[in-house]
Write an enzyme that holds these catalytic residues in place. Structure first.
Site, PDB file in Angstrom:
ATOM      1  N   HIS A 158       1.010  -1.306   0.002  1.00  0.00           N
ATOM      2  CA  HIS A 158       0.019  -0.086  -0.109  1.00  0.00           C
ATOM      3  C   HIS A 158       0.878   1.372  -0.002  1.00  0.00           C
ATOM      4  O   HIS A 158       0.820   2.148  -0.780  1.00  0.00           O
ATOM      5  CB  HIS A 158      -1.096   0.136   1.165  1.00  0.00           C
ATOM      6  CG  HIS A 158      -1.458   1.377   1.437  1.00  0.00           C
ATOM      7  ND1 HIS A 158      -2.601   1.489   1.074  1.00  0.00           N
ATOM      8  CD2 HIS A 158      -0.953   2.349   2.468  1.00  0.00           C
ATOM      9  CE1 HIS A 158      -3.133   2.770   1.522  1.00  0.00           C
ATOM     10  NE2 HIS A 158      -1.972   3.347   2.126  1.00  0.00           N
ATOM     11  N   GLU A 159       2.018   1.360   0.950  1.00  0.00           N
ATOM     12  CA  GLU A 159       2.956   2.441   1.079  1.00  0.00           C
ATOM     13  C   GLU A 159       3.683   2.596  -0.268  1.00  0.00           C
ATOM     14  O   GLU A 159       3.841   3.720  -0.800  1.00  0.00           O
ATOM     15  CB  GLU A 159       3.653   2.393   2.176  1.00  0.00           C
ATOM     16  CG  GLU A 159       2.881   2.199   3.403  1.00  0.00           C
ATOM     17  CD  GLU A 159       1.979   3.464   3.726  1.00  0.00           C
ATOM     18  OE1 GLU A 159       2.137   4.487   3.213  1.00  0.00           O
ATOM     19  OE2 GLU A 159       0.971   3.129   4.407  1.00  0.00           O
TER      20      GLU A 159
ATOM     21  N   HIS B  66       1.575   4.512  -2.881  1.00  0.00           N
ATOM     22  CA  HIS B  66       1.461   5.770  -2.806  1.00  0.00           C
ATOM     23  C   HIS B  66       2.725   6.461  -3.868  1.00  0.00           C
ATOM     24  O   HIS B  66       2.369   7.451  -4.337  1.00  0.00           O
ATOM     25  CB  HIS B  66       1.702   6.263  -1.508  1.00  0.00           C
ATOM     26  CG  HIS B  66       0.445   6.323  -0.659  1.00  0.00           C
ATOM     27  ND1 HIS B  66      -0.743   6.821  -1.027  1.00  0.00           N
ATOM     28  CD2 HIS B  66       0.344   5.649   0.605  1.00  0.00           C
ATOM     29  CE1 HIS B  66      -1.569   6.660  -0.125  1.00  0.00           C
ATOM     30  NE2 HIS B  66      -1.038   5.950   0.979  1.00  0.00           N
TER      31      HIS B  66
ATOM     32  N   GLU C  18      -5.744   7.250  -0.262  1.00  0.00           N
ATOM     33  CA  GLU C  18      -5.725   5.997   0.250  1.00  0.00           C
ATOM     34  C   GLU C  18      -6.387   4.474  -0.429  1.00  0.00           C
ATOM     35  O   GLU C  18      -5.754   3.543  -0.282  1.00  0.00           O
ATOM     36  CB  GLU C  18      -5.982   6.206   1.765  1.00  0.00           C
ATOM     37  CG  GLU C  18      -5.458   7.176   2.572  1.00  0.00           C
ATOM     38  CD  GLU C  18      -4.297   6.545   2.880  1.00  0.00           C
ATOM     39  OE1 GLU C  18      -3.770   5.429   3.101  1.00  0.00           O
ATOM     40  OE2 GLU C  18      -3.180   7.555   2.905  1.00  0.00           O
TER      41      GLU C  18
END
Length: 268
Positions: free
Chosen positions: A131-132, A135, A193
């Site tokens: 997920h990070e 970004h 997000e």
């Protein structure tokens, strides 16, 4: 020829608008983005912020924790295009109780030891790290900063941000890097997000981590929060139930990627 103040203002506005219009981009999920700053600048900011954090936060010396996180990151990074970052990524485990992790432009990944008590296996840790990284892949830091700069329609404001050498003391930059937020951008941050969740789900599945564990992770997160959190509309992150719903909707495609993965990850 005498030029009126009104005419000058219109000219400046037109130039600023033109700059913004030619800076449109598309995210990996097909969403339109405003990208003003060069990625090289974001990379420098990410590196500077990471250096500052390594000085301010204790780094874990636990061999098992470091090996686990490094292995997971390595597996995921095999599927990150070199166009995102073509150097060697740096991965650090911070000895801190925060249940969190982050990735920064410039090839930097940080994981707090607090996360390892909630993400209970390699697949759940991979869901967070993926997920990070999502970004960074989607250039969310650049987009956040570009939106903030464009709101003023001033070339001077953009130049001032580019010339700043004090990343740790610049709220706009830290916000752009995902290390701080402001109420005015909450809805926008939730969009980021959600997009990072989808990108991360795809990434972990390609790398051979079980995508269904991303849902289990957010069940753990919900249990860990003990109800002590603001309503979703006052949060920069979607509610756990919303994230689970979105992840579940994208699970069939992720499961197919996982089943077709050449290798299944084994960092345990």
């Amino acid at each position: 020829m005498k030029v009126s103040l009104t005419s000058m203002k219109k000219t400046v506005l037109a130039l600023a608008t033109a700059s913004i219009l030619v800076s449109c981009a598309t995210s990996p999920t097909g969403r339109s983005q405003l990208i003003i700053f060069p990625d090289s600048q974001l990379n420098e900011m990410g590196e500077q912020a990471f250096t500052s954090m390594k000085s301010d936060i204790k780094i874990s010396n636990q061999r098992v924790e470091n090996a686990l996180v490094q292995c997971i990151a390595n597996e995921l990074l095999e599927f990150v295009p070199s166009s995102v970052f073509d150097g060697e990524w740096e991965v650090v485990v911070f000895d801190d109780a925060q249940v969190n992790a982050f990735a920064l432009p410039g090839g930097k990944i940080g994981v707090y030891t607090g996360l390892l008590g909630v993400a209970v296996n390699q697949h759940q840790v991979a869901a967070v790290v993926g997920h990070e990284i999502g970004h960074v892949i989607a250039r969310h830091g650049n987009e956040r900063m570009s939106q903030s700069a464009a709101a003023s329609f001033t070339q001077q404001g953009i130049a001032a941000i580019l010339q700043s050498n004090e990343v740790a003391q610049t709220p706009l930059i830290m916000q752009g890097l995902g290390l701080a937020t402001q109420l005015g951008t909450l809805s926008y941050s939730r969009d980021h997000e959600t997009e990072a969740d989808i990108i991360g789900l795809d990434l972990m599945a390609r790398a051979g981590f079980q995508p269904q564990e991303s849902v289990e992770l957010w069940k753990n997160m919900a249990a860990n929060s003990s109800g002590e959190k603001p309503p979703e509309f006052l949060s920069t992150h979607p509610a756990e139930s919303t994230r689970i719903k979105n992840l579940s909707a994208n699970m069939p495609a992720a499961t197919k990627l996982y089943n077709n993965a050449a290798n299944k990850a084994d960092c345990s």
